[in-house]
Enzyme design. Structure first.
Site, PDB file in Angstrom:
ATOM      1  N   TYR A 159       4.576  -0.751  -3.140  1.00 54.34           N
ATOM      2  CA  TYR A 159       5.227  -0.270  -1.928  1.00 54.34           C
ATOM      3  C   TYR A 159       5.851  -1.454  -1.178  1.00 54.34           C
ATOM      4  CZ  TYR A 159       5.768   2.302   2.503  1.00 54.34           C
ATOM      5  OH  TYR A 159       6.269   2.888   3.636  1.00 54.34           O
ATOM      6  N   CYS A 186      16.083   3.689   6.495  1.00 55.92           N
ATOM      7  CA  CYS A 186      15.911   2.277   6.124  1.00 55.92           C
ATOM      8  C   CYS A 186      16.922   1.866   5.056  1.00 55.92           C
ATOM      9  CB  CYS A 186      14.490   2.031   5.649  1.00 55.92           C
ATOM     10  SG  CYS A 186      13.286   1.929   6.987  1.00 55.92           S
ATOM     11  N   TRP A 193      -2.116  -1.175  -3.345  1.00 56.55           N
ATOM     12  CA  TRP A 193      -2.949  -0.532  -4.360  1.00 56.55           C
ATOM     13  C   TRP A 193      -3.245  -1.470  -5.530  1.00 56.55           C
ATOM     14  CZ3 TRP A 193       0.818   2.203  -1.648  1.00 56.55           C
ATOM     15  CH2 TRP A 193       0.346   3.264  -0.867  1.00 56.55           C
ATOM     16  N   GLY A 194      -3.046  -2.767  -5.331  1.00 54.53           N
ATOM     17  CA  GLY A 194      -3.562  -3.754  -6.264  1.00 54.53           C
ATOM     18  C   GLY A 194      -2.641  -4.218  -7.371  1.00 54.53           C
ATOM     19  N   GLN A 209      -6.261   2.810   0.324  1.00 57.74           N
ATOM     20  CA  GLN A 209      -5.782   1.792  -0.612  1.00 57.74           C
ATOM     21  C   GLN A 209      -6.960   1.060  -1.243  1.00 57.74           C
ATOM     22  OE1 GLN A 209      -3.046  -0.776   1.505  1.00 57.74           O
ATOM     23  NE2 GLN A 209      -1.296   0.463   0.904  1.00 57.74           N
ATOM     24  N   THR A 265      -7.029  -5.511   2.145  1.00 58.20           N
ATOM     25  CA  THR A 265      -6.284  -4.443   2.796  1.00 58.20           C
ATOM     26  C   THR A 265      -7.112  -3.910   3.958  1.00 58.20           C
ATOM     27  OG1 THR A 265      -5.262  -2.257   2.507  1.00 58.20           O
ATOM     28  CG2 THR A 265      -7.210  -2.715   1.203  1.00 58.20           C
ATOM     29  N   SER A 297      -6.575  -0.590   4.754  1.00 56.60           N
ATOM     30  CA  SER A 297      -6.483   0.840   4.514  1.00 56.60           C
ATOM     31  C   SER A 297      -7.628   1.301   3.612  1.00 56.60           C
ATOM     32  CB  SER A 297      -5.147   1.173   3.842  1.00 56.60           C
ATOM     33  OG  SER A 297      -5.174   2.463   3.266  1.00 56.60           O
ATOM     34  N   GLY A 347      -2.791  -8.138   2.241  1.00 57.59           N
ATOM     35  CA  GLY A 347      -2.117  -6.839   2.244  1.00 57.59           C
ATOM     36  C   GLY A 347      -1.806  -6.423   0.821  1.00 57.59           C
TER      37      GLY A 347
END
Length: 415
Positions: free
Chosen positions: A144, A372, A186-187, A210, A205, A207, A183
């Protein structure tokens, strides 16, 4: 003339005198029963139709900033018909035509207070929608952040892997070195660093979702002996590390806190260590938000307390934090394409996504991704990778050229 038309007609006439937009205004509870047909330009067929569902939309339309238009849409006060690209283009043109004071050179500058608790809350708001939600429109690796299209014809998955390799290659990551990813998402980066570069990695992280999925992905890949995933704030980590990456994270730090952030990275580095910061930046020299209220919409609905510094601010605060910049690369075009592919996947999987989140959340993310893409394409925001090391080191330790980064380089990967 209906009461709705009597209110809207003078407004529509004002916009017709300022710009020519292929936009049709209608009103009613749904498309089938919609009334009206006020035009904002001369056209045979509208590119965009705006259906006003509730009178509460009128004050927002009267002052059509991107924040107000976005609010009207995500709150269900209006519906829109047309491609998401056309809708965003018309929204920007409406906002520009309706603005009396805000211009590109007078972008609003706002600062927020950042604490471990407030940052954790903001991270959870954005990333804990659900893992299933992100899996629908991200690549298979669930990366991401901005991809790297070396040739421009790569698939999203290929470009995301190239981005990770580009970062790790820039860092000259070697087998056995210890890497911290601030940050970690998901690795994907730490897993690649361990499996293909031979590094020993820690990913952090804030989250919970996550954290849980990243740990499971590491376990399934058989990398648990080389990769540790932690739910931890960067201010609480102990070093040292040979290499540090921060990808798509420093946007949450806050402009006033950047020097302390970079100072913390310096503290965590070995004396000969290298770090790379990959993050979105403002194109306003004064660290202002995107123009016409776009930044306010993002703060309200998408990234609470997010702040984007100009690249000049990044380099200054990096030096203040005791880090020397070695290489600076703009990836603005790459993020425009990444966002475009994400938005395309989001549109193609609309029904599936609506089963995972409520209508408001779906509308927020639809506007956010397409908006964006527009912002990166039109120089409202940018993205830079900055490679750095501890300042005060001797020049003789530096490479003569960047030959190891680009085609023809020796990549130094373990496999």
């Amino acid at each position: 003339m209906t009461s709705m038309e009597s209110v809207l007609s003078p407004w529509a006439e004002k916009f017709r005198s300022r710009t020519d937009l292929p936009v049709l205004l209608r009103w009613g509870n749904d498309v089938a029963s919609a009334e009206g047909g006020l035009r904002l330009g001369e056209f045979s067929h509208p590119k965009v139709e705006i259906l006003i569902r509730k009178a509460a939309a009128l004050p927002l339309l009267m002052t059509p900033s991107l924040d107000n238009l976005g609010q009207a849409y995500v709150e269900g006060l209006i519906d829109v018909r047309g491609s998401v690209e056309d809708v965003l283009d018309m929204a920007h043109r409406l906002a520009e035509a309706g603005s009396q004071t805000e211009r590109r050179l007078t972008r609003l500058v706002r600062y927020f207070t950042h604490t471990p608790q407030s940052d954790s809350e903001a991270i959870r708001y954005h990333y804990d929608v659900s893992n299933d939600f992100y899996q629908v429109w991200l690549d298979s690796g669930m990366v991401y952040s901005c991809a790297y299209f070396e040739n421009g014809d790569e698939t999203l998955a290929q470009a995301q892997q190239k981005k990770i390799d580009h970062i790790l290659t820039k860092l000259r990551l070697q087998p056995g070195q210890r890497l911290l990813d601030i940050g970690c998402g998901w690795g994907a980066l730490v897993m690649r660093a361990a499996s293909c570069f031979g590094a020993r990695c820690v990913g952090i992280t804030l989250s919970p979702r996550q954290y849980e999925l990243a740990r499971e992905r590491v376990r399934q890949a058989g990398l648990a002996d080389r990769v540790e995933i932690r739910m931890q704030d960067y201010r609480e980590v102990s070093g040292p590390f040979d290499r540090i990456t921060s990808v798509g994270m420093f946007e949450h730090v806050g402009v006033k806190y950047l020097a302390k952030y970079f100072s913390r990275i310096r503290e965590l580095l070995t004396d000969d260590g290298w770090a790379l910061n990959h993050g979105i930046t403002s194109t306003d020299a004064n660290d202002g938000e995107t123009s016409f209220g776009g930044g306010r919409f993002i703060d309200r609905y998408v990234f609470p307390r997010g702040e984007l510094p100009h690249i000049g601010t990044v380099l200054r605060t990096m030096q203040e934090g005791g880090l020397e910049a070695l290489d600076v690369e703009s990836l603005r075009r790459h993020y425009a394409r990444t966002m475009g592919l994400w938005s395309k996947a989001f549109e193609e999987n609309a029904d599936r996504l609506k089963n995972l989140v409520d209508e408001k959340r779906w509308r927020i993310w639809r506007v956010y991704l397409a908006g964006c893409k527009w912002a990166f394409e039109h120089d409202e925001i940018s993205l830079f990778q900055v490679l750095c090391r501890k300042s005060g080191r001797t020049a003789s330790e530096l490479p003569w050229s960047r030959h190891w980064i680009y085609p023809g380089r020796q990549q130094g990967r373990a496999g």
